[in-house]
Motif scaffolding. Structure first.
Motif, PDB file in Angstrom:
ATOM      1  N   ILE A  46       0.831  -1.204   0.000  1.00 58.04           N
ATOM      2  CA  ILE A  46       0.000   0.000   0.000  1.00 58.04           C
ATOM      3  C   ILE A  46       0.867   1.256   0.000  1.00 58.04           C
ATOM      4  CG2 ILE A  46      -1.573   1.365   1.445  1.00 58.04           C
ATOM      5  CD1 ILE A  46      -2.913  -1.334   2.199  1.00 58.04           C
ATOM      6  N   SER A  47       1.965   1.223   0.741  1.00 58.88           N
ATOM      7  CA  SER A  47       2.887   2.372   0.743  1.00 58.88           C
ATOM      8  C   SER A  47       3.413   2.649  -0.661  1.00 58.88           C
ATOM      9  CB  SER A  47       4.060   2.113   1.695  1.00 58.88           C
ATOM     10  OG  SER A  47       3.620   2.035   3.033  1.00 58.88           O
ATOM     11  N   GLU A  48       3.689   1.580  -1.396  1.00 63.10           N
ATOM     12  CA  GLU A  48       4.193   1.732  -2.767  1.00 63.10           C
ATOM     13  C   GLU A  48       3.122   2.317  -3.685  1.00 63.10           C
ATOM     14  OE1 GLU A  48       5.574  -2.095  -3.978  1.00 63.10           O
ATOM     15  OE2 GLU A  48       7.136  -2.193  -2.430  1.00 63.10           O
ATOM     16  N   THR A  49       1.888   1.833  -3.581  1.00 64.41           N
ATOM     17  CA  THR A  49       0.829   2.345  -4.451  1.00 64.41           C
ATOM     18  C   THR A  49       0.479   3.796  -4.099  1.00 64.41           C
ATOM     19  OG1 THR A  49      -0.956   1.476  -3.034  1.00 64.41           O
ATOM     20  CG2 THR A  49      -0.145   0.047  -4.807  1.00 64.41           C
ATOM     21  N   THR A  50       0.562   4.129  -2.817  1.00 66.53           N
ATOM     22  CA  THR A  50       0.330   5.523  -2.407  1.00 66.53           C
ATOM     23  C   THR A  50       1.391   6.435  -3.005  1.00 66.53           C
ATOM     24  OG1 THR A  50      -0.684   4.823  -0.324  1.00 66.53           O
ATOM     25  CG2 THR A  50       0.111   7.096  -0.445  1.00 66.53           C
ATOM     26  N   SER A  62       0.773   6.979  -6.627  1.00 66.26           N
ATOM     27  CA  SER A  62      -0.333   7.914  -6.814  1.00 66.26           C
ATOM     28  C   SER A  62       0.151   9.353  -6.653  1.00 66.26           C
ATOM     29  CB  SER A  62      -1.455   7.623  -5.808  1.00 66.26           C
ATOM     30  OG  SER A  62      -2.483   8.588  -5.879  1.00 66.26           O
ATOM     31  N   LEU A  63       0.992   9.581  -5.656  1.00 71.67           N
ATOM     32  CA  LEU A  63       1.528  10.923  -5.429  1.00 71.67           C
ATOM     33  C   LEU A  63       2.448  11.356  -6.568  1.00 71.67           C
ATOM     34  CD1 LEU A  63       2.281  10.628  -1.605  1.00 71.67           C
ATOM     35  CD2 LEU A  63       0.588  12.140  -2.643  1.00 71.67           C
ATOM     36  N   GLU A  64       3.256  10.423  -7.072  1.00 74.99           N
ATOM     37  CA  GLU A  64       4.180  10.748  -8.169  1.00 74.99           C
ATOM     38  C   GLU A  64       3.425  11.193  -9.422  1.00 74.99           C
ATOM     39  OE1 GLU A  64       6.469   7.206  -8.544  1.00 74.99           O
ATOM     40  OE2 GLU A  64       7.747   7.652  -6.801  1.00 74.99           O
ATOM     41  N   LYS A  65       2.239  10.644  -9.632  1.00 74.28           N
ATOM     42  CA  LYS A  65       1.444  11.012 -10.813  1.00 74.28           C
ATOM     43  C   LYS A  65       0.959  12.461 -10.750  1.00 74.28           C
ATOM     44  CE  LYS A  65      -0.264   6.322 -11.679  1.00 74.28           C
ATOM     45  NZ  LYS A  65      -1.442   5.411 -11.612  1.00 74.28           N
ATOM     46  N   GLU A  66       1.000  13.062  -9.569  1.00 79.30           N
ATOM     47  CA  GLU A  66       0.528  14.442  -9.412  1.00 79.30           C
ATOM     48  C   GLU A  66       1.593  15.468  -9.832  1.00 79.30           C
ATOM     49  OE1 GLU A  66      -2.455  14.902  -8.891  1.00 79.30           O
ATOM     50  OE2 GLU A  66      -3.313  13.698  -7.277  1.00 79.30           O
ATOM     51  N   ILE A  67       2.843  15.051  -9.940  1.00 80.48           N
ATOM     52  CA  ILE A  67       3.917  15.988 -10.282  1.00 80.48           C
ATOM     53  C   ILE A  67       3.664  16.593 -11.664  1.00 80.48           C
ATOM     54  CG2 ILE A  67       6.410  16.257 -10.663  1.00 80.48           C
ATOM     55  CD1 ILE A  67       6.823  13.890  -8.737  1.00 80.48           C
ATOM     56  N   GLY A  68       3.713  17.910 -11.718  1.00 81.27           N
ATOM     57  CA  GLY A  68       3.489  18.616 -12.974  1.00 81.27           C
ATOM     58  C   GLY A  68       2.040  18.962 -13.240  1.00 81.27           C
ATOM     59  N   ILE A 105      -6.821  12.563   6.294  1.00 79.76           N
ATOM     60  CA  ILE A 105      -6.451  11.179   5.978  1.00 79.76           C
ATOM     61  C   ILE A 105      -5.766  10.997   4.626  1.00 79.76           C
ATOM     62  CG2 ILE A 105      -8.238  10.152   7.429  1.00 79.76           C
ATOM     63  CD1 ILE A 105      -9.904   9.707   4.900  1.00 79.76           C
ATOM     64  N   ASP A 106      -5.908  11.968   3.722  1.00 81.66           N
ATOM     65  CA  ASP A 106      -5.425  11.737   2.355  1.00 81.66           C
ATOM     66  C   ASP A 106      -4.130  12.455   2.008  1.00 81.66           C
ATOM     67  OD1 ASP A 106      -7.450   9.974   1.648  1.00 81.66           O
ATOM     68  OD2 ASP A 106      -8.827  11.594   1.143  1.00 81.66           O
ATOM     69  N   GLY A 107      -3.628  13.278   2.909  1.00 83.04           N
ATOM     70  CA  GLY A 107      -2.340  13.888   2.644  1.00 83.04           C
ATOM     71  C   GLY A 107      -2.336  15.394   2.804  1.00 83.04           C
ATOM     72  N   GLU A 108      -1.155  15.955   2.590  1.00 84.59           N
ATOM     73  CA  GLU A 108      -0.914  17.377   2.794  1.00 84.59           C
ATOM     74  C   GLU A 108      -0.008  17.870   1.674  1.00 84.59           C
ATOM     75  OE1 GLU A 108       0.802  20.152   6.474  1.00 84.59           O
ATOM     76  OE2 GLU A 108       1.414  18.048   6.283  1.00 84.59           O
ATOM     77  N   ILE A 109      -0.284  19.051   1.180  1.00 86.79           N
ATOM     78  CA  ILE A 109       0.525  19.659   0.125  1.00 86.79           C
ATOM     79  C   ILE A 109       1.171  20.912   0.696  1.00 86.79           C
ATOM     80  CG2 ILE A 109       0.488  20.734  -2.168  1.00 86.79           C
ATOM     81  CD1 ILE A 109      -2.019  19.009  -2.748  1.00 86.79           C
ATOM     82  N   GLN A 128       7.195  19.166  -7.245  1.00 85.62           N
ATOM     83  CA  GLN A 128       7.996  17.990  -6.885  1.00 85.62           C
ATOM     84  C   GLN A 128       7.357  17.230  -5.728  1.00 85.62           C
ATOM     85  OE1 GLN A 128      11.830  18.911  -4.918  1.00 85.62           O
ATOM     86  NE2 GLN A 128      11.206  21.061  -4.978  1.00 85.62           N
ATOM     87  N   LEU A 129       7.899  16.048  -5.482  1.00 81.32           N
ATOM     88  CA  LEU A 129       7.482  15.207  -4.367  1.00 81.32           C
ATOM     89  C   LEU A 129       8.683  14.970  -3.472  1.00 81.32           C
ATOM     90  CD1 LEU A 129       5.375  13.301  -2.974  1.00 81.32           C
ATOM     91  CD2 LEU A 129       6.193  11.493  -4.499  1.00 81.32           C
ATOM     92  N   VAL A 130       8.553  15.338  -2.202  1.00 85.25           N
ATOM     93  CA  VAL A 130       9.632  15.128  -1.238  1.00 85.25           C
ATOM     94  C   VAL A 130       9.103  14.201  -0.155  1.00 85.25           C
ATOM     95  CG1 VAL A 130      11.201  16.204   0.412  1.00 85.25           C
ATOM     96  CG2 VAL A 130      10.596  17.411  -1.694  1.00 85.25           C
ATOM     97  N   GLY A 131       9.595  12.970  -0.142  1.00 88.28           N
ATOM     98  CA  GLY A 131       9.053  11.976   0.780  1.00 88.28           C
ATOM     99  C   GLY A 131       7.624  11.665   0.377  1.00 88.28           C
ATOM    100  N   ASP A 132       6.678  11.933   1.293  1.00 84.89           N
ATOM    101  CA  ASP A 132       5.263  11.729   0.967  1.00 84.89           C
ATOM    102  C   ASP A 132       4.514  13.054   0.871  1.00 84.89           C
ATOM    103  OD1 ASP A 132       5.295  12.474   3.604  1.00 84.89           O
ATOM    104  OD2 ASP A 132       3.912  10.920   4.293  1.00 84.89           O
ATOM    105  N   LYS A 133       5.243  14.154   0.675  1.00 79.02           N
ATOM    106  CA  LYS A 133       4.636  15.467   0.593  1.00 79.02           C
ATOM    107  C   LYS A 133       4.850  16.075  -0.790  1.00 79.02           C
ATOM    108  CE  LYS A 133       3.266  15.984   4.943  1.00 79.02           C
ATOM    109  NZ  LYS A 133       3.592  14.650   5.426  1.00 79.02           N
ATOM    110  N   LEU A 134       3.739  16.524  -1.383  1.00 79.49           N
ATOM    111  CA  LEU A 134       3.821  17.253  -2.645  1.00 79.49           C
ATOM    112  C   LEU A 134       4.152  18.706  -2.364  1.00 79.49           C
ATOM    113  CD1 LEU A 134       0.614  15.847  -4.387  1.00 79.49           C
ATOM    114  CD2 LEU A 134       2.973  15.289  -4.989  1.00 79.49           C
ATOM    115  N   LEU A 135       5.007  19.292  -3.202  1.00 83.71           N
ATOM    116  CA  LEU A 135       5.310  20.716  -3.125  1.00 83.71           C
ATOM    117  C   LEU A 135       4.684  21.395  -4.327  1.00 83.71           C
ATOM    118  CD1 LEU A 135       9.085  20.763  -2.063  1.00 83.71           C
ATOM    119  CD2 LEU A 135       7.046  20.668  -0.634  1.00 83.71           C
ATOM    120  N   ALA A 136       4.054  22.534  -4.119  1.00 91.48           N
ATOM    121  CA  ALA A 136       3.345  23.205  -5.211  1.00 91.48           C
ATOM    122  C   ALA A 136       3.480  24.719  -5.095  1.00 91.48           C
ATOM    123  CB  ALA A 136       1.869  22.805  -5.204  1.00 91.48           C
TER     124      ALA A 136
END
Length: 449
Positions: free
Chosen positions: A363-367, A370-376, A405-409, A437-445
């Motif tokens: 699940i950690s890998e699929t999460t 999912s986050l990596e797909k948000e880059i860009g 529950i779903d994350g933080e940007i 970019q993605l740093v760890g499990d956090k998206l930067l925007a």
């Protein structure tokens, strides 16, 4: 010197444990006790309330430990209240074993908590408590988002779940009461809503209405001032392709699909009494994934009695293949009064924990994927607050995501100003951002100017 007969206000410390449904009930109690001053310091509070969770062993243990710790730290003559699911589920045993508690109450007296505290008495009303437009709530944790509870109880008969035994059968609120509550919340500045219950997709089925959620979507969309909404806790046998399409076509409800699957093996779905065959279940999940920009969340239970290695392998394979955006895994725990509790084909605890760890890693890998797909990508977010990570970063949430529950940007503070219109971003408002970019499990925007 002037004397006044104004009495100093009493203080209240409330701890809400467990799910968001419990949080709504806690907010009702805060509303009934609004004459009390809220304090974070339990040792100085006149009244201490713990709204407990009785779902699984770890939650029960947390509830007991929390209330005993608060008892040890509280001041003399304070009132300690044990409320909620655990108190309801084990009311006789707990009243005998916990003399430290001054007031016990269950899941039916949230709107009477002021009277119980004033009279210093316990109560377990057998009536089902359903929120209505007359109930005052003190919304916590957000200036713009609120949870809205659709119903109480559950008509499902899952083998592992004890909730119906102490929450009772499904009792839906009326559509009219929900519309009035949302309208009142909008008047008070709330614009984002998460609709919750034990089984949200069965909403109004106890009143012989099968498309309750679709009707809800229609009515909420008519309310001016609602910017976004999502539905949590769909159930496989009462979720339809029609509902999925309704959500997809809504301008207000996000393409957010939260359906606890618990398993995917045919034999385990039967054992767990999940009410849906594998093929139909996969059809629903595929329909959710095909919705543009969909976000799919689920939960699984591993180590349920009867689960073979082959069953577990099928589950792992499906989780990898589907690529859930978010998921949680629970290690099975015995719950008295459930069908699973009486089964003889129990899985050893060490093996349960091993399986939970293996699936958790998947699940950690699929999460992460999912986050990596948000880059860009460019999308809308709510900006919540300054981040805890760094003073120059702001904490934001994608409008599709559920809070907490779903994350933080993270939003870079240096990008918050437009040279032609130097206005600082406001918390609780929607802004369009681009993920860099993605740093760890956090998206930067950064905010698009």
């Amino acid at each position: 010197m002037k004397f006044t007969d104004k009495k100093p206000s009493k203080s209240l410390h409330l701890v809400s444990l467990g799910c968001t449904k419990n949080l709504v009930d806690s907010e009702i109690m805060l509303g009934r006790l609004k004459d009390y001053e809220i304090t974070d310091d339990s040792s100085k509070a006149d009244v201490i309330i713990v709204n407990t969770c009785g779902f699984i062993d770890s939650a029960k243990e947390e509830s007991i430990n929390t209330i005993l710790t608060l008892h040890d730290e509280r001041k003399k003559d304070s009132v300690l209240v044990m409320a909620g699911c655990l108190s309801e589920r084990y009311k006789e045993e707990l009243q005998k074993e916990l003399p430290e508690i001054d007031i016990f109450t269950g899941v039916g007296d949230y709107d009477r908590i002021d009277r119980l505290v004033n009279e210093r008495r316990s109560s377990f009303t057998e009536e089902v408590f359903l929120l209505n437009e007359e109930n005052d709530r003190v919304i916590t944790g957000s200036s713009y988002h609120a949870y809205v509870k659709l119903s109480e109880g559950c008509n499902q008969s899952c083998s592992f779940c004890a909730i119906p035994s102490f929450k009772g059968k499904l009792h839906s609120r009326t559509l009219e009461s929900l519309v009035k509550e949302v309208k009142n919340l909008v008047k008070n500045g709330y614009t984002d809503f998460s609709f919750v219950s034990q089984d949200s997709s069965s909403f109004l089925r106890d009143l012989n209405i099968k498309n309750g959620l679709e009707r809800l979507i229609d009515e909420v969309e008519k309310i001016e001032g609602v910017n976004s909404a999502r539905i949590l806790y769909l159930y496989p046998s009462t979720t339809t392709l029609s509902l999925i399409e309704k959500i997809q076509n809504s301008k207000v409800f996000q393409n957010y699909f939260d359906m606890p699957l618990q398993h995917i093996s045919s034999s385990m779905l039967k054992i767990m009494k999940r009410g849906k065959g594998v093929e139909k279940l996969k059809e629903l999940m595929d329909a959710m994934r095909k919705v543009p920009n969909s976000f799919v969340r689920t939960t699984f239970i591993v180590g349920h009695p009867g689960e073979t290695q082959e069953d577990f392998d099928k589950l792992c394979e499906y989780v990898k293949e589907y690529g859930f955006d978010r998921a949680n895994v629970f290690a099975y725990s015995d719950e008295e009064g459930t069908d699973a509790y009486a089964r003889m084909d129990k899985v050893e605890e060490d093996l349960i924990n091993e399986r939970a760890e293996i699936l958790g890693e998947i699940i950690s890998e699929t999460t992460q994927q999912s986050l990596e797909k948000e880059i860009g990508k460019t999308f809308e977010v709510y900006i919540d607050s300054e981040s805890l990570e760094h003073e120059y970063l702001l904490s934001a949430r994608k409008t599709t995501w559920a809070p907490d529950i779903d994350g933080e940007i993270y939003i870079n503070d240096n990008e918050l100003y437009d040279e032609n219109n130097p206005q600082k971003l406001q918390f609780g408002k929607i802004y369009k951002v681009k993920v860099t970019q993605l740093v760890g499990d956090k998206l930067l925007a950064t905010v698009i100017k």
